[in-house]
Design a protein around this motif. Structure first.
Motif, PDB file in Angstrom:
ATOM      1  N   LYS A  99      38.081 -66.541  -8.638  1.00 45.09           N
ATOM      2  CA  LYS A  99      38.308 -65.121  -8.905  1.00 45.09           C
ATOM      3  C   LYS A  99      37.062 -64.491  -9.519  1.00 45.09           C
ATOM      4  O   LYS A  99      36.648 -63.404  -9.123  1.00 45.09           O
ATOM      5  N   GLY A 100      36.433 -65.178 -10.466  1.00 49.99           N
ATOM      6  CA  GLY A 100      35.209 -64.670 -11.075  1.00 49.99           C
ATOM      7  C   GLY A 100      34.070 -64.578 -10.084  1.00 49.99           C
ATOM      8  O   GLY A 100      33.272 -63.645 -10.114  1.00 49.99           O
ATOM      9  N   ARG A 101      33.980 -65.553  -9.180  1.00 46.68           N
ATOM     10  CA  ARG A 101      32.924 -65.544  -8.183  1.00 46.68           C
ATOM     11  C   ARG A 101      33.096 -64.373  -7.218  1.00 46.68           C
ATOM     12  O   ARG A 101      32.127 -63.738  -6.816  1.00 46.68           O
ATOM     13  N   GLU A 102      34.339 -64.058  -6.850  1.00 47.96           N
ATOM     14  CA  GLU A 102      34.587 -62.933  -5.951  1.00 47.96           C
ATOM     15  C   GLU A 102      34.181 -61.608  -6.586  1.00 47.96           C
ATOM     16  O   GLU A 102      33.678 -60.712  -5.917  1.00 47.96           O
ATOM     17  N   VAL A 103      34.388 -61.477  -7.886  1.00 55.32           N
ATOM     18  CA  VAL A 103      34.035 -60.240  -8.582  1.00 55.32           C
ATOM     19  C   VAL A 103      32.523 -60.053  -8.606  1.00 55.32           C
ATOM     20  O   VAL A 103      32.013 -58.958  -8.399  1.00 55.32           O
ATOM     21  N   ARG A 104      31.772 -61.148  -8.866  1.00 57.14           N
ATOM     22  CA  ARG A 104      30.316 -61.058  -8.988  1.00 57.14           C
ATOM     23  C   ARG A 104      29.589 -61.086  -7.656  1.00 57.14           C
ATOM     24  O   ARG A 104      28.431 -60.686  -7.574  1.00 57.14           O
ATOM     25  N   ALA A 105      30.216 -61.560  -6.619  1.00 60.93           N
ATOM     26  CA  ALA A 105      29.532 -61.761  -5.340  1.00 60.93           C
ATOM     27  C   ALA A 105      29.242 -60.438  -4.644  1.00 60.93           C
ATOM     28  O   ALA A 105      29.919 -59.429  -4.853  1.00 60.93           O
ATOM     29  N   VAL A 106      28.223 -60.458  -3.834  1.00 57.28           N
ATOM     30  CA  VAL A 106      27.916 -59.311  -2.990  1.00 57.28           C
ATOM     31  C   VAL A 106      29.047 -59.199  -1.979  1.00 57.28           C
ATOM     32  O   VAL A 106      29.410 -60.169  -1.315  1.00 57.28           O
ATOM     33  N   LYS A 107      29.630 -58.026  -1.895  1.00 57.14           N
ATOM     34  CA  LYS A 107      30.882 -57.876  -1.160  1.00 57.14           C
ATOM     35  C   LYS A 107      30.763 -58.097   0.349  1.00 57.14           C
ATOM     36  O   LYS A 107      31.551 -58.805   0.936  1.00 57.14           O
ATOM     37  N   THR A 108      29.771 -57.493   0.969  1.00 56.33           N
ATOM     38  CA  THR A 108      29.726 -57.566   2.425  1.00 56.33           C
ATOM     39  C   THR A 108      28.344 -57.971   2.906  1.00 56.33           C
ATOM     40  O   THR A 108      27.359 -57.916   2.164  1.00 56.33           O
ATOM     41  N   LEU A 109      28.296 -58.357   4.133  1.00 55.05           N
ATOM     42  CA  LEU A 109      27.039 -58.734   4.759  1.00 55.05           C
ATOM     43  C   LEU A 109      26.107 -57.530   4.880  1.00 55.05           C
ATOM     44  O   LEU A 109      24.895 -57.653   4.661  1.00 55.05           O
ATOM     45  N   ASP A 110      26.659 -56.360   5.170  1.00 53.37           N
ATOM     46  CA  ASP A 110      25.837 -55.148   5.283  1.00 53.37           C
ATOM     47  C   ASP A 110      25.192 -54.789   3.942  1.00 53.37           C
ATOM     48  O   ASP A 110      24.019 -54.405   3.890  1.00 53.37           O
ATOM     49  N   GLU A 111      25.948 -54.927   2.869  1.00 49.31           N
ATOM     50  CA  GLU A 111      25.403 -54.654   1.535  1.00 49.31           C
ATOM     51  C   GLU A 111      24.273 -55.630   1.214  1.00 49.31           C
ATOM     52  O   GLU A 111      23.239 -55.241   0.675  1.00 49.31           O
ATOM     53  N   ALA A 112      24.462 -56.901   1.567  1.00 55.49           N
ATOM     54  CA  ALA A 112      23.432 -57.919   1.323  1.00 55.49           C
ATOM     55  C   ALA A 112      22.169 -57.605   2.121  1.00 55.49           C
ATOM     56  O   ALA A 112      21.056 -57.760   1.612  1.00 55.49           O
ATOM     57  N   LYS A 113      22.323 -57.148   3.356  1.00 57.63           N
ATOM     58  CA  LYS A 113      21.156 -56.815   4.175  1.00 57.63           C
ATOM     59  C   LYS A 113      20.412 -55.603   3.620  1.00 57.63           C
ATOM     60  O   LYS A 113      19.182 -55.559   3.665  1.00 57.63           O
ATOM     61  N   SER A 114      21.130 -54.631   3.083  1.00 58.01           N
ATOM     62  CA  SER A 114      20.455 -53.462   2.509  1.00 58.01           C
ATOM     63  C   SER A 114      19.712 -53.848   1.229  1.00 58.01           C
ATOM     64  O   SER A 114      18.601 -53.371   0.992  1.00 58.01           O
TER      65      SER A 114
END
Length: 148
Positions: free
Chosen positions: A52-67
């Motif tokens: 649950k903590g990892r999901e909160v901190r993780a970059v949500k989507t692949l598009d967000e990570a690419k930007s």
């Protein structure tokens, strides 16, 4: 021996993963560094909390990570370190220093555990670091280390 990873371990897994490792590796490396805990029947609650903590901190989507990758790769980040004569640093530039410099340069807040410095940075000049933003996206970060 089954262990629950509490931090990311290269070539082994991510936090919350349950992996089977040799006893000596678990006792002498993972447990001593606080990277894992022993698996127990009640360990599933711990695994759920870590996920649950990892999901909160993780970059949500692949598009967000690419930007974010595009923003990081387009500019050099200035890291100020204490250096002596000849440009040799007192110590080395750490991943925490890099994360702080990225945030100070107006970039996103990065987790220091997601930053990899392949060769220790012990001199002023231009260096590179790898940032793992998403399982499919990695950015190469240009670092300008200057004496300060």
């Amino acid at each position: 021996m089954k262990v629950i990873l509490t931090h990311e371990v290269s070539s082994l897994g991510n936090p919350g993963d349950v992996v089977d490792v040799k006893d000596g590796y678990a006792r002498n490396f993972l447990f001593r560094r606080g990277l894992a805990t022993a698996w127990t029947k009640g360990g599933q609650k711990e695994v759920d909390a870590i996920n649950k903590g990892r999901e909160v901190r993780a970059v949500k989507t692949l598009d967000e990570a690419k930007s974010i990758k595009g923003n990081l790769e387009n500019k050099a980040v200035k890291v100020v370190a204490h250096a002596g004569t000849g440009g040799r640093l007192f110590g080395a530039v750490s991943t925490a220093d890099v994360a702080t410099a990225v945030k100070a340069a107006g970039g996103p807040e990065l987790d220091r555990r997601k930053i990899e410095i392949t060769t220790p940075i012990k001199s002023v000049g231009t260096h590179e670091a790898l940032v793992r933003l998403h399982p499919e996206v990695q950015a190469t970060l240009k670092l300008d280390v200057v004496a300060g």
